[in-house]
Enzyme design. Structure first.
Site, PDB file in Angstrom:
ATOM      1  N   ASP A 185       0.884  -1.148   0.000  1.00  0.00           N
ATOM      2  CA  ASP A 185       0.000   0.000   0.000  1.00  0.00           C
ATOM      3  C   ASP A 185       0.929   1.207   0.000  1.00  0.00           C
ATOM      4  O   ASP A 185       2.111   1.098   0.332  1.00  0.00           O
ATOM      5  CB  ASP A 185      -0.926  -0.017   1.232  1.00  0.00           C
ATOM      6  CG  ASP A 185      -2.127   0.898   1.003  1.00  0.00           C
ATOM      7  OD1 ASP A 185      -3.150   0.720   1.679  1.00  0.00           O
ATOM      8  OD2 ASP A 185      -2.047   1.781   0.116  1.00  0.00           O
TER       9      ASP A 185
HETATM   10  C1  GLC Z   1      -4.309   4.314  -0.255  1.00  0.00           C
HETATM   11  C2  GLC Z   1      -5.217   3.118  -0.046  1.00  0.00           C
HETATM   12  C3  GLC Z   1      -5.132   2.112  -1.156  1.00  0.00           C
HETATM   13  C4  GLC Z   1      -4.893   2.831  -2.466  1.00  0.00           C
HETATM   14  C5  GLC Z   1      -3.506   3.424  -2.402  1.00  0.00           C
HETATM   15  C6  GLC Z   1      -3.189   4.259  -3.641  1.00  0.00           C
HETATM   16  O1  GLC Z   1      -3.717   4.693   0.945  1.00  0.00           O
HETATM   17  O2  GLC Z   1      -5.088   2.430   1.202  1.00  0.00           O
HETATM   18  O3  GLC Z   1      -6.352   1.371  -1.157  1.00  0.00           O
HETATM   19  O4  GLC Z   1      -4.983   1.922  -3.560  1.00  0.00           O
HETATM   20  O5  GLC Z   1      -3.302   4.210  -1.236  1.00  0.00           O
HETATM   21  O6  GLC Z   1      -4.004   5.392  -3.650  1.00  0.00           O
END
Ligand code: GLC
Length: 744
Positions: free
Chosen positions: A228
């Site tokens: 993430d």
């Molecule tokens: C965010 C979310 C994730 C997302 C990523 C990119 O913090 O937790 O679901 O795909 O970052 O935006």
């Protein structure tokens, strides 16, 4: 495309390290020298959120269709629709030059207050897993990838980057990993995204058990694991744990750390090569899909409307719906003008268009007079004059439609709700309007369960519209006027109050730790097992027609676990309107060595029926429909015995119960450890023999009762440690020792 192994052998250490960390916020590093393409990712999960500049995490994104969010999708219980939506999303990804869509999210709805629940499917892992697999297959069929997220036990937004989720092994496998397992095994997502949080003390980005032992080795995941965004704390440790790609980039320092670690011997180069191999496999897969082809805005908007129409759940209806021959309608609530169609955070889409619910209503209302009042403000203030005007409008009309949306300041990515309530103004508005106008319909737009006790009695009907995407306004109008017969079913329980929820006393944790004390008993597994009342049960949803279930049959009354069993029932539309019903099959294990929820969803099918039509629905239940995860064996096991197959139109409306007997084909050794009891020992054939030899000698003793009582209470480990117990002879000395212990 070159053989990947050869390619890896030609890559420099610097190139390999660079490939494993993002080049920008949304792209991987291309290696032109070797014709290795970059991968472009973008959020989902219910639309393509392609930022204009890949370098920025920016808010400015290209236009795309905002489809209904996961809560709404799951409430459709329609796997074909999820597949169709996946295909449409892929068409938009191809048009916008996106290789991988960052979704779906399959984290369990452990508690309704989680701010991101709108992005997740359900409290049930089977339903969530099946939904995700269908969506992933739809997207990937088109040559676009997905990212199954967030792996794992990411069930709250409070301290989401650091919280340590303490989950016992059985609950982890049966509840928090199961949806991921179904999706990986049924759909092989190109990527899996690790979660921010820790699980049992280990960060998701450094969790070898999750990413390598379970995901890659046990489940056979072939793609790559992506972090993430900013979830990586130590790049070398994360690579060693199985985290292949760190996002976002650029992170030159991290790349250098990897290079240094390989050079110093801290990181084995084959570990890096494995990550490179997985990324290259996907990079070349992505590159083979030709990008840039336009998508049909109108067609996708229409699809979004169709999906939303199937996700809307008719919670209550005294017969007022569908609206017929109404000539004077009061439309109250700001979300009739400002559609509340999506949630805040990384999933926020720049829609191609947005239905205005009020306008969509007017299109279908014929010559009816429609009066609009705002009803409640955008903020959390109370405005009595708004209520006064709404009451006047409601009184003057035949029907009042209350469009009530939970404000974004209450639920979004990044924070959790502190209650399940609508705003005070909204509650007072509903109460006041329903007193003035008994023909009042409430249309809700929210991402997860809300409480209704203070107003639902007075309301004639309630529609749960969820965050229904850009075409939700039209979908609501379709359902209100009966152009669509609602067929949605709740994929999450609506409790009577927050304090009734299973996780209530352990949420959101303290001192950085959240204990999943309720174990496997989340959602209906908890309420059903405890026979606790709820507002609306899992699987609940009404229709404008009626259905009957009849003529049940099973393929075998007694069956082997490896063969499974098929249950069939006839479903008849006994009403006068075309409609769809969801046949739900729950399994109840009558006797098990470990405690199990009173019922668990293990099969479902949605069927469309004309008035008077009957169809036979058959659902096959496989090994895993009867199995449970045994922490002693560290695997899923079945135990021979009787099971009830419960067939219903919700978890609380069971129409048919069929009893079947399972014969387990597993030959499991007896597990004896310090916690084992004499009874466990006797289950083991050898243990039984040894115990009987002891028993025979003890029973001859004049004080056998006392000794046996003492012996049965001894922890097994003490009995087994008694000298001579392990062989067949039972020296007199043991008896004397036991008599002495009994005497003492
Ligand atoms: C965010 C979310 C994730 C997302 C990523 C990119 O913090 O937790 O679901 O795909 O970052 O935006």
């Amino acid at each position: 495309m070159k053989n990947i192994e050869i390619l890896i052998s030609e890559m420099t250490l610097e190139e390999k390290a660079a490939l494993c960390t993002g080049a920008t916020a949304w792209t991987t590093t291309p290696i032109t020298r070797l014709e290795i393409p970059r991968i472009q990712v973008a959020d989902g999960p219910h639309g393509i959120r392609k930022v204009v500049k890949s370098e920025s995490l920016g808010l400015e994104t290209l236009e795309a269709t905002c489809f209904p969010t996961a809560s709404c999708l799951a409430s459709s219980w329609n796997l074909d629709l999820l597949y169709e939506m996946g295909q449409a999303l892929a068409e938009e990804a191809i048009a916008l030059d996106v290789d991988i869509v960052l979704g779906p999210g399959v984290n369990m709805k452990r508690i309704p207050t989680c701010g991101r629940n709108f992005e997740y499917y359900s409290e049930d892992p089977f339903l969530a897993g099946e939904m995700a697999a269908s969506f992933i297959n739809g997207v990937q069929k088109m040559g676009v990838g997905t990212s199954l997220k967030h792996f794992a036990a990411n069930n709250q937004e409070t301290l989401r980057m650091t919280i340590d989720a303490m989950v016992d092994e059985r609950s982890l496998h049966e509840i928090y990993l199961s949806a991921f397992e179904i999706a990986v095994k049924k759909a092989q997502p190109w990527t899996v995204m690790c979660a921010y949080n820790r699980l049992n003390d280990v960060y998701g980005s450094e969790n070898l058990y999750l990413m390598t032992e379970i995901l890659k080795n046990q489940w056979g995941f072939e793609g790559f694991v992506v972090s993430d965004w900013s979830a990586v704390h130590n790049r070398v440790k994360s690579l060693q744990a199985g985290l292949d790609l760190e996002m976002p980039g650029p992170r030159e320092r991290r790349v250098q750390e990897v290079i240094d670690a390989v050079r110093s011997g801290q990181l084995d180069e084959p570990v890096l090569d494995e990550a490179v191999h997985r990324i290259l496999r996907i990079a070349f897969k992505s590159a083979s899909t030709i990008k840039g082809k336009k998508f049909d805005n109108a067609a996708h908007h229409a699809l979004a409307r169709k999906i939303a129409g199937e996700g809307i759940v008719l919670l209550k209806n005294n017969g007022i719906l569908p609206l017929k021959n109404v000539t004077n309608i009061a439309v109250i609530g700001r979300s009739a003008r400002e559609a509340h169609f999506q949630g805040g955070g990384s999933s926020h889409i720049n829609p191609t268009k947005v239905d205005v619910p009020l306008e969509e209503l007017e299109k279908l209302a014929g010559n009816a007079l429609i009066t609009y009042c705002e009803g409640y403000p955008a903020d959390d203030c109370t405005q009595s004059d708004m209520i006064t005007r709404a009451v006047e409008a409601a009184q003057a009309a035949e029907v009042a439609l209350l469009y009530i949306a939970l404000p974004t300041y209450k639920e979004a990515e990044g924070y959790d709700r502190t209650d399940l309530d609508l705003t005070d103004q909204q509650v007072r508005l509903i109460q006041s309007v329903t007193i003035a106008q008994p023909n009042t319909v409430v249309i809700l737009n929210n991402g997860s369960a809300v409480t209704m006790n203070s107003w639902i009695e007075g309301v004639a009907a309630v529609l749960e519209g969820w965050m229904m995407g850009q075409a939700g306004g039209g979908a609501i109008a379709d359902v209100l006027f009966g152009h669509v017969n609602p067929s949605g079913k709740l994929a999450e329980t609506f409790p009577l109050q927050l304090s009734d929820t299973p996780a209530f006393i352990n949420f959101p944790g303290e001192q950085g730790i959240v204990r999943y004390g309720e174990g496997m008993f989340i959602g209906y597994r908890y309420y059903d097992t405890r026979h606790q009342s709820v507002l609306f049960p899992f699987g609940h949803g009404k229709s404008y027609t009626t259905f009957s279930f009849s003529n049940p049959s099973v393929s075998q009354r007694t069956f082997r676990d490896i063969d499974g069993v098929t249950i069939s029932v006839d479903v008849t539309n006994t009403g006068n309107m075309l409609g769809k019903e969801v046949v739900q099959v729950y399994v109840h294990d009558q006797i098990s060595s470990l405690m199990r929820p009173s019922k668990e969803l293990k099969g479902f099918a949605k069927v469309e029926l004309q008035p008077g039509e009957t169809k036979t629905v058959s659902i096959h239940l496989d090994f895993r429909a009867f199995a449970f995860y045994h922490p002693g064996y560290r695997q899923w096991i079945t135990e021979s015995g009787d099971f009830d197959l419960l067939v219903g139109s919700s978890s609380a409306e069971i129409h048919i119960v069929e009893k079947v007997t399972l014969n387990s084909t597993l030959e499991l050794p007896c597990i004896l450890d310090s916690r084992s009891s004499i009874n466990d020992w006797i289950q083991d054939p050898h243990g039984k023999v040894v115990f009987e030899s002891i028993y025979k000698k003890i029973i001859e003793s004049p004080r056998s009762n006392e000794i046996l009582t003492y012996l049965m209470d001894l922890p097994l480990i003490e009995v087994l440690d008694l000298p001579g117990v392990s062989d067949d002879t039972y020296p007199q000395s043991i008896l004397e020792k036991l008599l002495k212990q009994v005497r003492d």
